[in-house]
Design an enzyme around this catalytic site. Structure first.
Site, PDB file in Angstrom:
ATOM      1  N   MET A   1       3.161   5.374   6.599  1.00  0.00           N
ATOM      2  CA  MET A   1       3.807   5.329   7.918  1.00  0.00           C
ATOM      3  C   MET A   1       4.442   3.959   8.149  1.00  0.00           C
ATOM      4  O   MET A   1       4.790   3.607   9.282  1.00  0.00           O
ATOM      5  CB  MET A   1       2.773   5.638   9.008  1.00  0.00           C
ATOM      6  CG  MET A   1       2.179   7.034   8.849  1.00  0.00           C
ATOM      7  SD  MET A   1       1.475   7.687  10.367  1.00  0.00           S
ATOM      8  CE  MET A   1       0.159   6.533  10.663  1.00  0.00           C
ATOM      9  N   GLY A   2       4.582   3.171   7.075  1.00  0.00           N
ATOM     10  CA  GLY A   2       5.294   1.900   7.183  1.00  0.00           C
ATOM     11  C   GLY A   2       4.440   0.780   7.753  1.00  0.00           C
ATOM     12  O   GLY A   2       3.226   0.875   7.837  1.00  0.00           O
TER      13      GLY A   2
ATOM     14  N   HIS B   1       1.510  -3.351   4.239  1.00  0.00           N
ATOM     15  CA  HIS B   1       0.620  -4.480   3.976  1.00  0.00           C
ATOM     16  C   HIS B   1       0.129  -4.349   2.533  1.00  0.00           C
ATOM     17  O   HIS B   1       0.512  -3.407   1.812  1.00  0.00           O
ATOM     18  CB  HIS B   1      -0.534  -4.500   4.986  1.00  0.00           C
ATOM     19  CG  HIS B   1      -1.290  -3.213   5.080  1.00  0.00           C
ATOM     20  ND1 HIS B   1      -2.082  -2.725   4.070  1.00  0.00           N
ATOM     21  CD2 HIS B   1      -1.336  -2.267   6.068  1.00  0.00           C
ATOM     22  CE1 HIS B   1      -2.617  -1.581   4.427  1.00  0.00           C
ATOM     23  NE2 HIS B   1      -2.173  -1.252   5.637  1.00  0.00           N
TER      24      HIS B   1
ATOM     25  N   HIS C   1      -0.900  -0.916   1.105  1.00  0.00           N
ATOM     26  CA  HIS C   1       0.214  -0.080   0.657  1.00  0.00           C
ATOM     27  C   HIS C   1       0.786  -0.598  -0.668  1.00  0.00           C
ATOM     28  O   HIS C   1       1.115   0.175  -1.572  1.00  0.00           O
ATOM     29  CB  HIS C   1       1.345  -0.091   1.690  1.00  0.00           C
ATOM     30  CG  HIS C   1       0.966   0.426   3.052  1.00  0.00           C
ATOM     31  ND1 HIS C   1       0.977  -0.372   4.174  1.00  0.00           N
ATOM     32  CD2 HIS C   1       0.579   1.638   3.467  1.00  0.00           C
ATOM     33  CE1 HIS C   1       0.614   0.347   5.227  1.00  0.00           C
ATOM     34  NE2 HIS C   1       0.362   1.570   4.823  1.00  0.00           N
TER      35      HIS C   1
ATOM     36  N   GLY D   1      -4.869   6.038  -0.342  1.00  0.00           N
ATOM     37  CA  GLY D   1      -5.927   5.037  -0.233  1.00  0.00           C
ATOM     38  C   GLY D   1      -7.253   5.647   0.193  1.00  0.00           C
ATOM     39  O   GLY D   1      -7.293   6.551   1.026  1.00  0.00           O
TER      40      GLY D   1
ATOM     41  N   LYS E   1      -9.293   4.239   1.994  1.00  0.00           N
ATOM     42  CA  LYS E   1      -9.608   3.878   3.388  1.00  0.00           C
ATOM     43  C   LYS E   1      -9.624   5.153   4.232  1.00  0.00           C
ATOM     44  O   LYS E   1     -10.421   5.305   5.129  1.00  0.00           O
ATOM     45  CB  LYS E   1      -8.574   2.898   3.943  1.00  0.00           C
ATOM     46  CG  LYS E   1      -8.853   2.564   5.406  1.00  0.00           C
ATOM     47  CD  LYS E   1      -8.237   1.267   5.799  1.00  0.00           C
ATOM     48  CE  LYS E   1      -6.989   1.407   6.626  1.00  0.00           C
ATOM     49  NZ  LYS E   1      -7.102   2.229   7.809  1.00  0.00           N
TER      50      LYS E   1
ATOM     51  N   GLN F   1      -8.946  11.989   4.408  1.00  0.00           N
ATOM     52  CA  GLN F   1      -7.595  12.439   4.049  1.00  0.00           C
ATOM     53  C   GLN F   1      -7.505  12.744   2.555  1.00  0.00           C
ATOM     54  O   GLN F   1      -6.913  13.756   2.147  1.00  0.00           O
ATOM     55  CB  GLN F   1      -6.602  11.346   4.445  1.00  0.00           C
ATOM     56  CG  GLN F   1      -5.176  11.587   3.997  1.00  0.00           C
ATOM     57  CD  GLN F   1      -4.217  10.613   4.633  1.00  0.00           C
ATOM     58  OE1 GLN F   1      -3.764  10.825   5.734  1.00  0.00           O
ATOM     59  NE2 GLN F   1      -3.895   9.533   3.935  1.00  0.00           N
TER      60      GLN F   1
ATOM     61  N   VAL G   1      -8.243  -2.045   0.160  1.00  0.00           N
ATOM     62  CA  VAL G   1      -7.891  -3.465   0.073  1.00  0.00           C
ATOM     63  C   VAL G   1      -8.290  -4.118   1.400  1.00  0.00           C
ATOM     64  O   VAL G   1      -8.008  -3.564   2.476  1.00  0.00           O
ATOM     65  CB  VAL G   1      -6.375  -3.638  -0.183  1.00  0.00           C
ATOM     66  CG1 VAL G   1      -6.002  -5.107  -0.244  1.00  0.00           C
ATOM     67  CG2 VAL G   1      -5.976  -2.933  -1.476  1.00  0.00           C
TER      68      VAL G   1
ATOM     69  N   ARG H   1      -2.486  -1.197  11.881  1.00  0.00           N
ATOM     70  CA  ARG H   1      -2.896  -1.304  13.288  1.00  0.00           C
ATOM     71  C   ARG H   1      -3.570  -2.642  13.608  1.00  0.00           C
ATOM     72  O   ARG H   1      -3.735  -2.963  14.783  1.00  0.00           O
ATOM     73  CB  ARG H   1      -3.871  -0.172  13.630  1.00  0.00           C
ATOM     74  CG  ARG H   1      -3.200   1.193  13.688  1.00  0.00           C
ATOM     75  CD  ARG H   1      -4.181   2.267  14.112  1.00  0.00           C
ATOM     76  NE  ARG H   1      -3.519   3.495  14.497  1.00  0.00           N
ATOM     77  CZ  ARG H   1      -3.432   4.577  13.722  1.00  0.00           C
ATOM     78  NH1 ARG H   1      -3.931   4.570  12.501  1.00  0.00           N
ATOM     79  NH2 ARG H   1      -2.820   5.663  14.165  1.00  0.00           N
TER      80      ARG H   1
HETATM   81  P1  AMP Z   1      -0.674   4.663   6.421  1.00  0.00           P
HETATM   82  O1  AMP Z   1       0.661   3.999   6.402  1.00  0.00           O
HETATM   83  O2  AMP Z   1      -1.690   3.954   7.236  1.00  0.00           O
HETATM   84  O3  AMP Z   1      -0.576   6.136   6.692  1.00  0.00           O
HETATM   85  O4  AMP Z   1      -1.232   4.547   4.938  1.00  0.00           O
HETATM   86  C1  AMP Z   1      -0.507   5.027   3.840  1.00  0.00           C
HETATM   87  C2  AMP Z   1      -1.399   5.048   2.631  1.00  0.00           C
HETATM   88  O5  AMP Z   1      -1.901   3.749   2.374  1.00  0.00           O
HETATM   89  C3  AMP Z   1      -2.628   5.957   2.852  1.00  0.00           C
HETATM   90  O6  AMP Z   1      -2.890   6.665   1.646  1.00  0.00           O
HETATM   91  C4  AMP Z   1      -3.713   4.974   3.164  1.00  0.00           C
HETATM   92  O7  AMP Z   1      -5.010   5.428   2.821  1.00  0.00           O
HETATM   93  C5  AMP Z   1      -3.313   3.800   2.297  1.00  0.00           C
HETATM   94  N1  AMP Z   1      -3.926   2.577   2.824  1.00  0.00           N
HETATM   95  C6  AMP Z   1      -3.835   2.098   4.081  1.00  0.00           C
HETATM   96  N2  AMP Z   1      -4.573   0.977   4.217  1.00  0.00           N
HETATM   97  C7  AMP Z   1      -5.158   0.759   3.011  1.00  0.00           C
HETATM   98  C8  AMP Z   1      -6.046  -0.232   2.508  1.00  0.00           C
HETATM   99  N3  AMP Z   1      -6.494  -1.229   3.262  1.00  0.00           N
HETATM  100  N4  AMP Z   1      -6.432  -0.143   1.222  1.00  0.00           N
HETATM  101  C9  AMP Z   1      -5.998   0.873   0.424  1.00  0.00           C
HETATM  102  N5  AMP Z   1      -5.146   1.843   0.836  1.00  0.00           N
HETATM  103  C10 AMP Z   1      -4.737   1.779   2.118  1.00  0.00           C
END
Ligand code: AMP
Length: 280
Positions: free
Chosen positions: A30-31, A34, A37, A147, A149, A153, A176, A187
């Site tokens: 979702m952009g 960090h 990602h 991820g 995290k 999901q 991470v 967030r």
């Molecule tokens: P999001 O943009 O938050 O939807 O995350 C996109 C992808 O990045 C998802 O598969 C998350 O699980 C992964 N992700 C987000 N934060 C982390 C993190 N701290 N460590 C590893 N993967 C992450």
């Protein structure tokens, strides 16, 4: 790197690479990128000929009182970071492009949604499964990177891949963290400075529970109480859930055994944070 905003163009590009026999690795996000990602992207870069990154803040997976409108966004910064990781295509569709008439068909997740985020965010995983189904069809990757995290999901998408017969391998990637242990999250920027100081207690409480398990504690009720006491004692965060479940089945446990997850969600004033550890 090419930025693509239409489904048609993305599909045409994918087809060209498929005809050349090139493998495609896909990283959906979702952009507000960090290091979490970027770790997914760099793994995809190593393992595939072509890397497609998507950035789409998917309205379907947000509840009416959730943070869709305040979810952080910075497309120019994301582009620079993606370019640095040698992404080939950044797929960046608008909401209208993805859902021109609103969704007329929705994917409904039947299993593993009565616990954790599925329980506290009704409809969330239906929204996730719907958008991921669309993205899998548009990009048809060989490998997709997620991820841990978002461990629930990962389990739900594994189910989606199996049930809908996507010829896609899901690659789960370790969490991470910041230096102080806080799981990296887009967030985190919406935490106040005081909340940012308190938030690492989430990970500390997970580590503390792990130590207790190593010392012989195997009662999930005792362990969840330990975690809750630590979080409420050391922060103003409101606990949404602390659960210990089998993983990846996500079923309740009478006592600690086999492969399991300790998962936590804590709400600070504007931000709900999640974290977990999976122990085999
Ligand atoms: P999001 O943009 O938050 O939807 O995350 C996109 C992808 O990045 C998802 O598969 C998350 O699980 C992964 N992700 C987000 N934060 C982390 C993190 N701290 N460590 C590893 N993967 C992450």
């Amino acid at each position: 790197m090419r930025v693509i905003t239409t489904i048609k163009e993305m599909q045409n590009e994918v087809l060209k690479h498929k005809r050349l026999g090139q493998s495609i690795g896909f990283v959906p996000t979702m952009g507000f990128l960090h290091e979490g990602h970027l770790t997914l992207i760099s793994k995809a870069r190593k393992e595939n000929d072509i890397v497609v990154l998507s950035i789409f803040v998917n309205p379907l997976q947000f509840g009416p009182k959730e943070d869709f409108s305040t979810y952080p966004r910075d497309f120019d910064r994301d582009c620079a970071l993606a370019e640095g990781e040698k992404v080939d295509y950044l797929f960046y569709p608008s909401v209208d492009e993805m859902y021109p008439q609103g969704p007329s068909v929705k994917v409904v997740v039947q299993e593993r949604t009565d616990v954790l985020c599925g329980k506290s965010r009704p409809g969330h995983f239906d929204g996730v499964a719907t958008v991921i189904t669309k993205l899998f069809h548009i990009i048809s990757p060989e490998k997709a990177y997620f991820g841990k995290k978002d461990a629930q999901q990962v389990a739900v998408i594994e189910g989606l891949i199996t049930d809908f017969n996507f010829p896609i391998q899901l690659i789960p990637v370790d969490i991470v963290r910041e230096e102080d242990g806080l799981a990296k999250s887009s967030r985190n920027v919406n935490l106040s400075p005081e909340e940012r100081k308190q938030a690492p207690v989430i990970y500390r409480s997970l580590e503390n529970a792990k130590r207790a398990i190593n010392d012989g504690e195997n009662n999930p009720v005792v362990l969840t109480s330990l975690i809750k006491e630590m979080i409420t004692g050391e922060s103003n965060g409101q606990i949404d859930y602390v659960e210990i479940l089998s993983y990846p089945q996500l079923r309740p446990l009478e006592k600690i055994d086999g492969s399991f997850i300790i998962a936590i969600a804590v709400k600070f004033s504007k931000v709900r944070l999640i974290d977990n550890i999976i122990i085999q």
